[in-house]
Motif scaffolding. Structure first.
Motif: not given
Length: 171
Positions: A127-132
């Motif tokens: 879904g076009g997300r990033v996790r940091v």
């Protein structure tokens, strides 16, 4: 169902076995792991988005960008510059998270000695997300003193770092 990756922990630094441990995470839409990674590994960018870091020094042959096995130093949380060593470095790639970990040490007597592992995981999510995710284990009396403070300086400081990193990567 999506399974999220985890930090790779050397046994010496396993969460819950040191004197201080913090974990901070953000998940943001509209950013990629590659965009975030660029600002995370370039130490020349750090002071532009994180005000709790100073006196960054990277060897001349290393550039300002971190890479595997590079040694560098930086000051944070009022400590004199800590001697750091990158022990894990994997840029994000299709299907693989970015992984960055360094140890950082301060020598001296028991009241000054500090041994840290600071780890980062940067991964693209559906879904076009990033996790940091950033986590840190600290060993030593200064770490125990930080852990006893309320509000917790490490938890709050690392959240400021994450928020600044996301802002910088969003520009």
């Amino acid at each position: 169902m999506t399974t999220q990756n985890a930090i790779n922990w050397p046994e010496k630094y396993l969460p819950g076995t040191g004197d201080n441990f913090v974990s901070n995470e953000v998940i943001v839409a509209g950013l990629s792991a590659a965009a975030v990674w660029r600002y995370l590994v370039d130490t020349a960018e750090w002071e532009g988005y994180y005000d709790n870091v100073a006196d960054i020094s990277v060897p001349q042959d290393g550039g300002p960008e971190l890479k595997n096995d590079i040694r560098f130093s930086f000051g944070t949380f009022g400590f004199p510059p800590l001697d750091a060593h990158v022990v894990e470095f994997q840029a994000p790639a299709e299907g693989f998270p970015g992984r960055l970990s360094w140890t950082a040490k301060q020598d001296g007597g028991p009241e000054e000695r500090l041994d840290v592992l600071h780890a980062w995981l940067v991964e693209d999510l559906p879904g076009g997300r990033v996790r940091v995710l950033t986590q840190e284990t600290q060993i030593g009396e200064p770490a125990a003193a930080l852990a006893s403070e309320r509000p917790t300086p490490m938890l709050n400081g690392h959240q400021v770092w994450l928020d600044g990193l996301v802002r910088a990567a969003s520009k």
